[in-house]
Design a protein around this motif. Structure first.
Motif, PDB file in Angstrom:
ATOM      1  N   GLU A 279      -0.326   2.121   8.359  1.00 17.45           N
ATOM      2  CA  GLU A 279       0.224   3.367   7.534  1.00 17.45           C
ATOM      3  C   GLU A 279      -0.771   4.444   6.845  1.00 17.45           C
ATOM      4  O   GLU A 279      -0.953   5.448   7.162  1.00 17.45           O
ATOM      5  CB  GLU A 279       1.534   3.053   6.354  1.00 17.45           C
ATOM      6  N   LEU A 280      -1.850   3.646   6.317  1.00 19.15           N
ATOM      7  CA  LEU A 280      -2.873   4.359   5.792  1.00 19.15           C
ATOM      8  C   LEU A 280      -3.915   5.258   6.910  1.00 19.15           C
ATOM      9  O   LEU A 280      -3.844   6.194   6.790  1.00 19.15           O
ATOM     10  CB  LEU A 280      -4.111   3.615   5.034  1.00 19.15           C
ATOM     11  N   ALA A 281      -4.125   4.565   7.868  1.00 20.94           N
ATOM     12  CA  ALA A 281      -4.915   4.884   9.004  1.00 20.94           C
ATOM     13  C   ALA A 281      -4.273   6.148   9.911  1.00 20.94           C
ATOM     14  O   ALA A 281      -4.804   7.089  10.051  1.00 20.94           O
ATOM     15  CB  ALA A 281      -5.141   3.929  10.028  1.00 20.94           C
ATOM     16  N   THR A 282      -2.914   6.037   9.805  1.00 20.85           N
ATOM     17  CA  THR A 282      -2.081   7.125  10.361  1.00 20.85           C
ATOM     18  C   THR A 282      -1.547   8.199   9.647  1.00 20.85           C
ATOM     19  O   THR A 282      -0.695   9.285   9.901  1.00 20.85           O
ATOM     20  CB  THR A 282      -0.926   6.582  11.245  1.00 20.85           C
ATOM     21  N   GLY A 283      -2.107   8.470   8.261  1.00 26.22           N
ATOM     22  CA  GLY A 283      -1.709   9.266   7.538  1.00 26.22           C
ATOM     23  C   GLY A 283      -0.347   9.284   6.617  1.00 26.22           C
ATOM     24  O   GLY A 283       0.034  10.142   5.947  1.00 26.22           O
ATOM     25  N   GLU A 284       0.127   7.970   6.835  1.00 25.84           N
ATOM     26  CA  GLU A 284       1.388   7.869   6.226  1.00 25.84           C
ATOM     27  C   GLU A 284       1.237   7.293   4.738  1.00 25.84           C
ATOM     28  O   GLU A 284       1.394   6.090   4.257  1.00 25.84           O
ATOM     29  CB  GLU A 284       2.186   6.959   6.791  1.00 25.84           C
TER      30      GLU A 284
ATOM     31  N   ARG B 113       0.147 -11.219   3.887  1.00 20.64           N
ATOM     32  CA  ARG B 113      -0.840 -10.729   4.992  1.00 20.64           C
ATOM     33  C   ARG B 113      -0.131  -9.661   5.978  1.00 20.64           C
ATOM     34  O   ARG B 113      -0.851  -8.708   6.283  1.00 20.64           O
ATOM     35  CB  ARG B 113      -1.236 -11.774   5.930  1.00 20.64           C
ATOM     36  N   SER B 114       1.070  -9.904   6.449  1.00 19.34           N
ATOM     37  CA  SER B 114       1.679  -9.127   7.333  1.00 19.34           C
ATOM     38  C   SER B 114       1.811  -7.810   6.754  1.00 19.34           C
ATOM     39  O   SER B 114       1.886  -6.480   7.346  1.00 19.34           O
ATOM     40  CB  SER B 114       2.772  -9.556   7.929  1.00 19.34           C
ATOM     41  N   LEU B 115       2.412  -7.373   5.547  1.00 18.95           N
ATOM     42  CA  LEU B 115       2.597  -6.314   4.566  1.00 18.95           C
ATOM     43  C   LEU B 115       1.207  -5.771   4.559  1.00 18.95           C
ATOM     44  O   LEU B 115       1.042  -4.429   4.732  1.00 18.95           O
ATOM     45  CB  LEU B 115       2.854  -6.788   3.316  1.00 18.95           C
ATOM     46  N   HIS B 116      -0.052  -6.342   4.291  1.00 18.71           N
ATOM     47  CA  HIS B 116      -1.610  -5.710   4.240  1.00 18.71           C
ATOM     48  C   HIS B 116      -1.931  -5.145   5.724  1.00 18.71           C
ATOM     49  O   HIS B 116      -2.007  -4.040   5.647  1.00 18.71           O
ATOM     50  CB  HIS B 116      -2.348  -7.007   4.070  1.00 18.71           C
ATOM     51  N   ALA B 117      -1.491  -5.695   6.673  1.00 20.25           N
ATOM     52  CA  ALA B 117      -1.772  -5.270   8.021  1.00 20.25           C
ATOM     53  C   ALA B 117      -0.791  -3.853   8.359  1.00 20.25           C
ATOM     54  O   ALA B 117      -1.326  -2.888   8.745  1.00 20.25           O
ATOM     55  CB  ALA B 117      -1.355  -6.119   9.155  1.00 20.25           C
ATOM     56  N   LEU B 118       0.442  -4.012   7.789  1.00 20.56           N
ATOM     57  CA  LEU B 118       1.372  -2.654   7.890  1.00 20.56           C
ATOM     58  C   LEU B 118       0.800  -1.556   6.929  1.00 20.56           C
ATOM     59  O   LEU B 118       0.601  -0.452   7.609  1.00 20.56           O
ATOM     60  CB  LEU B 118       2.654  -3.117   7.506  1.00 20.56           C
ATOM     61  N   GLY B 119       0.277  -1.864   5.995  1.00 20.96           N
ATOM     62  CA  GLY B 119      -0.099  -0.978   4.894  1.00 20.96           C
ATOM     63  C   GLY B 119      -1.479  -0.037   5.317  1.00 20.96           C
ATOM     64  O   GLY B 119      -1.723   0.985   5.363  1.00 20.96           O
ATOM     65  N   LEU B 120      -2.359  -1.074   6.153  1.00 22.02           N
ATOM     66  CA  LEU B 120      -3.535  -0.276   6.731  1.00 22.02           C
ATOM     67  C   LEU B 120      -3.197   0.578   7.784  1.00 22.02           C
ATOM     68  O   LEU B 120      -3.706   1.573   7.872  1.00 22.02           O
ATOM     69  CB  LEU B 120      -4.409  -1.525   7.146  1.00 22.02           C
TER      70      LEU B 120
END
Length: 921
Positions: A692-697, A683-690
């Protein structure tokens, strides 16, 4: 750093260092203040290093405590550090004065030429400043002797602008001595306490468990030296015990930690110590209570302690220590007679009968049958109030006051205390009570009940308890009800720590059979609940029928808790199915119920679900409030922090700050790894991935979300509605220029979601599918699918997902240079996000069109994919293929192939032409 507790204030003090530099640049003087252990010296050293790097002369003076009693000791130390060349221009009397001071700093002052000495110091500073700028640093200015202070004050009034002065002083109350030293109006910069985020980073840098950050922050008050000392003390205590530090362990205020606490407490006036001790001994200290306990001047004394930054006094008279370690150190240093007298005074002053009994018990240290009975009754009152942690403390106290002739009563009190501690999540109390039970002639049933309490108190950290499980299973032999209780917890462990829902389901089935054999319908309902939960994970269509069967059995009671009850799982299923109104209604019924039980973990679980429901419903402000309360509760109760940090990350991602969300997510990842919690690691990895996706990484998001995919595959998760990472990974792959891989991911997951009726998941996958179409050149098809998906999200009552879809629509429209539809989609997205309170996403929707977030001009961005535009920008700024590959997490071959496509699309043949094209298009 060794276990000395010295603060590493490179953590959290970057802005502070800049503030000091600004003050020195603007005013030529700066005063740095803060309590002992705040990290002033580290900040000073950073400023010194920066000045030396600029070629400045740095003079450093750092007196010690003994120097304050030696006249002119600090002045002598300063002049001893001055290079000999700076003394060449001095007159004879000035040289003589300095020579005498250097040789005889502690000799009688009579006969010295003090005027010549003052002028000599001025001349030395002027000489040094004539060659290059000078930074005079005075660390520990509070220990300057009076004569040196007077001498430096005179000299600094006459020095040229080329001499800058930084004084750092330990200040907890009163005016700093550095203020008159540096002159009127000197900018004062106070070192603030570290936040919980910074304490977590500090612990990680020093190899200490990050999951303890919340409690260490509370105990240290953000003082970095105290935080490190507490962290090392806890790690050493854990190593001596079993090698692992638990998130709910009592924080040992020993060794270096106690020394730091003592230095902080030294700021309190001697006459206020008795009042502070009483406040430390009281559970809920207030000024009226302390007055009734024999401290008529409590208000004035606490006002002095507040000025010394030791306590905070509320408008209603409540008293709170600024660091949780301070009352512990006060009590430990007081000694038994003084503590006993304090408890006796408080026993007569408190209004609450339970607290009166507690203080009476702590005022004596001898067995007393009748007092033990009173304490036991007080524990029962706490249990009825839902104060399980206090009930556990009182139960242990009652056992200690029970005479040895009543061994049976003592054992019963210990077992009950262990169970109360397990319910409250207090691992330290549960272990203490269980050790006492196992040391006595306890029955197998009592031993199992005590061991189960240790398991229940462990929170997410079940992976370290294999031995406890083995003993409990062995001792439960022959008792089906006890065997069922152990098997249930084994089922939870298989899911949480082992990430194996199949074994969890099988263990739950065994537990259910044993519970039925033992006539325990509550345990039977719990076992069915686990089976239903695992069935949902595994995509079993019969999971709902199993849950219905569990709901038909009696509601659960102690010790298993609401979080493991079928009623709560029904809420989770409603959330997974996007039946958000149903989920919220049921949660509002459960919230007061779990608060009455006293189970912090149950309250946390309900708050967690409320956060998720409110976020999906587009109520970000309400979600953030629930998340904050969940995090506060986690720290207060000593719960496993991984889940709370995950919840905070999700709330910040939608309604707060992407930067804070990333910090919470990373700490959640670290804590979950430390506790072997596979569920919340995903779950925490999913939160981090979102984030990163939202900020263009995009490349980082792909790497992070692939870890989620691997964990979910290892856990055999089939149902995509539980953790909805699939669409995010597909979007990240598309942004990273891998649309074919994204399409391969979407197709099978979409088929499963359709088969299970997960309409919200299907819509999220369709958004990613539309972006796939756009990447393949079918912009018209992409627009049609995105418009349809936005309508479906609106019908499902998922406004944030609708807003994200409108953002995607705007990007596609911009790609095909349809500016008006793109602006309309952005406006609609901004309205959705603003109405929901989704600040970070509203900011994305308000960003100007040029470059589409890539930094490239609008027309270039229209011709290139997101991934191509990012690479083009890097290359146009001078990055080599190798540098661009490292930055974008790509292979050099991929960069070369992508550059070839960029050149073809923009009709350029070189990097210079590419840079020109990006500037002029």
């Amino acid at each position: 750093m060794a276990a000395t507790g010295h603060a590493d204030t490179s953590v959290g003090h970057g802005e502070l260092i800049k503030a000091v530099d600004r003050a020195l640049t603007t005013h030529g003087r700066a005063l740095l203040t803060g309590p002992a252990g705040a990290g002033k010296t580290e900040v000073v050293r950073a400023v010194e290093a920066a000045a030396a790097a600029r070629g400045e002369s740095v003079l450093r003076l750092a007196p010690e405590a003994a120097d304050q009693w030696i006249p002119e000791a600090s002045a002598a130390a300063l002049l001893a550090s001055v290079p000999a060349t700076a003394l060449e221009r001095l007159s004879g009397p000035q040289r003589t004065a300095i020579a005498l001071l250097r040789r005889e700093a502690d000799a009688p002052r009579a006969g010295r030429d003090h005027v010549a000495l003052r002028l000599a110091v001025v001349e030395v500073l002027r000489t040094l400043a004539a060659g290059r700028p000078v930074l005079l640093v005075i660390d520990n200015a509070q220990w300057l002797d009076a004569e040196s202070t007077d001498l430096l004050r005179f000299a600094l009034r006459l020095t040229p602008p080329g001499v800058r002065v930084l004084a750092a002083e330990r200040v907890q109350g009163g005016a700093p001595v550095g203020e008159p030293l540096c002159g009127p109006g000197v900018p004062a910069v106070r070192v603030p306490p570290l936040g919980a985020d910074e304490v977590a980073e500090l612990l990680l840098r020093h190899g200490l468990p990050a999951r303890l950050a919340g409690r260490i922050h509370q105990a240290s008050g953000g003082n970095p030296r105290l935080a490190l000392a507490l962290g090392h003390s806890l790690a050493e205590a854990a190593e001596a015990r079993d090698g692992s530090a638990h998130h709910a362990d009592a924080l040992p205020v020993t060794g270096q930690a106690r020394e730091v606490a003592r230095r902080l407490l030294a700021g309190a006036p001697a006459h206020a110590r008795r009042t502070l001790l009483l406040a430390a001994l009281a559970s809920r200290p207030t000024i009226p209570l302390l007055r009734r306990a024999g401290r008529p001047d409590a208000e004035a004394e606490l006002a002095e302690a507040e000025r010394a930054a030791l306590v905070r006094v509320g408008e209603d008279g409540t008293v709170e220590f600024t660091a949780g370690a301070l009352p512990t150190a006060l009590a430990a240093d007081a000694g038994w007679p003084e503590r006993a007298a304090g408890h006796a005074a408080l026993a007569a002053a408190v209004d609450d009968p339970v607290q009166a009994v507690r203080h009476r018990a702590l005022a004596v240290d001898t067995p007393d049958q009748w007092l033990a009975a009173e304490i036991t009754e007080a524990a029962a009152v706490c249990r009825r109030r839902g104060q399980r942690a206090l009930a556990a403390e009182l139960g242990l106290l009652a056992a200690e006051r029970t005479p040895s002739t009543l061994a049976g009563e003592e054992l019963a009190r210990l077992v009950t205390a262990a169970e109360d501690a397990g319910w409250a999540g207090r691992a330290d109390l549960a272990r203490r009570a269980t050790r006492a039970v196992l040391a006595r002639d306890a029955s197998p049933a009592d031993r199992v009940r005590a061991r189960l309490a240790v398991i229940d108190a462990a929170g997410q950290a079940l992976g370290t308890l294999d031995e406890t499980f083995a003993y409990a299973m062995d001792e439960a032999a022959g008792d089906p009800a006890l065997q069922a209780a152990v098997q249930l917890r084994i089922a939870w462990k298989h899911n949480l720590s082992d990430g194996d829902p199949v074994r969890s389901r099988d263990a739950a089935a065994a537990a259910g059979a044993l519970a039925a054999l033992g006539g325990d319908q509550t345990a039977e309902a719990m076992a069915l609940t686990v089976r239903a939960r695992m069935g949902r994970i595994l995509g079993d269509a019969g999971a709902e029928e199993i849950l219905a069967e569990a709901l038909a059995l009696p509601a659960p009671e102690v010790p298993l808790g609401m979080r493991n009850a079928p009623q709560y799982l029904a809420v989770r299923h409603a959330l997974f199915d996007d039946r958000l109104d149903d989920a919220r209604r049921q949660l509002m019924v459960l919230l007061p119920a779990v608060r009455r039980t006293g189970s912090a973990e149950d309250v946390f679980e309900v708050l967690r679900s409320l956060t998720e429901v409110e976020l999906r419903s587009g109520r970000c402000e309400s979600a953030s409030a629930h998340a904050r309360r969940a995090l506060e509760l986690t720290i207060e109760a000593g719960l496993s922090p991984g889940p709370a940090w995950y919840v905070a990350a999700t709330a910040e991602t939608m309604g707060g700050s992407f930067a804070r969300a990333e910090g919470y997510a990373r700490r959640g990842i670290q804590a979950s790894q430390e506790e072997q919690d596979q569920v919340f690691l995903s779950r925490s990895l999913h939160a981090l991935g979102l984030v990163e996706l939202a900020t263009g990484e995009a490349a980082k998001a792909v790497a992070t979300l692939r870890r989620v995919a691997e964990l979910e595959a290892a856990q055999q998760v089939v149902d995509p509605s539980i953790l909805r990472w699939h669409g995010e990974l597909a979007e990240a792959l598309i942004a990273a220029d891998a649309p074919e891989e994204a399409a391969e991911l979407i197709e099978p997951v979409r088929a499963v979601a359709l088969g299970l009726g997960r309409t919200g998941v299907v819509a999220a996958l369709d958004r990613a599918g539309a972006l796939c179409l756009a990447a393949r050149g079918d912009a018209d098809g992409a627009v049609r699918l995105l418009e349809d998906t936005a309508r479906r999200f609106e019908a499902l009552g998922l406004p944030l997902e609708r807003g994200r879809t409108l953002l995607a629509l705007a990007r596609v429209e911009r790609r095909r240079r349809r500016r008006a539809p793109a602006r309309a989609a952005l406006r609609a997205a901004a309205e959705v996000f603003e109405r929901a309170g989704a600040g970070p996403w509203a900011a994305l929707a308000r960003e100007p069109a040029p470059g589409d977030g890539t930094g490239a001009p609008a027309s270039a961005a229209a011709a290139l994919t997101d991934a191509e535009a990012r690479l083009a920008l890097l290359v146009s700024q001078g990055a080599s293929n190798q540098e661009a590959a490292a930055k974008l997490f790509l292979s050099v071959k991929t960069v070369e192939a992508r550059l070839t496509r960029i050149y073809q699309k923009l009709d350029v043949r070189s990097r210079a032409q590419l840079a020109t094209a990006l500037r002029t298009q």
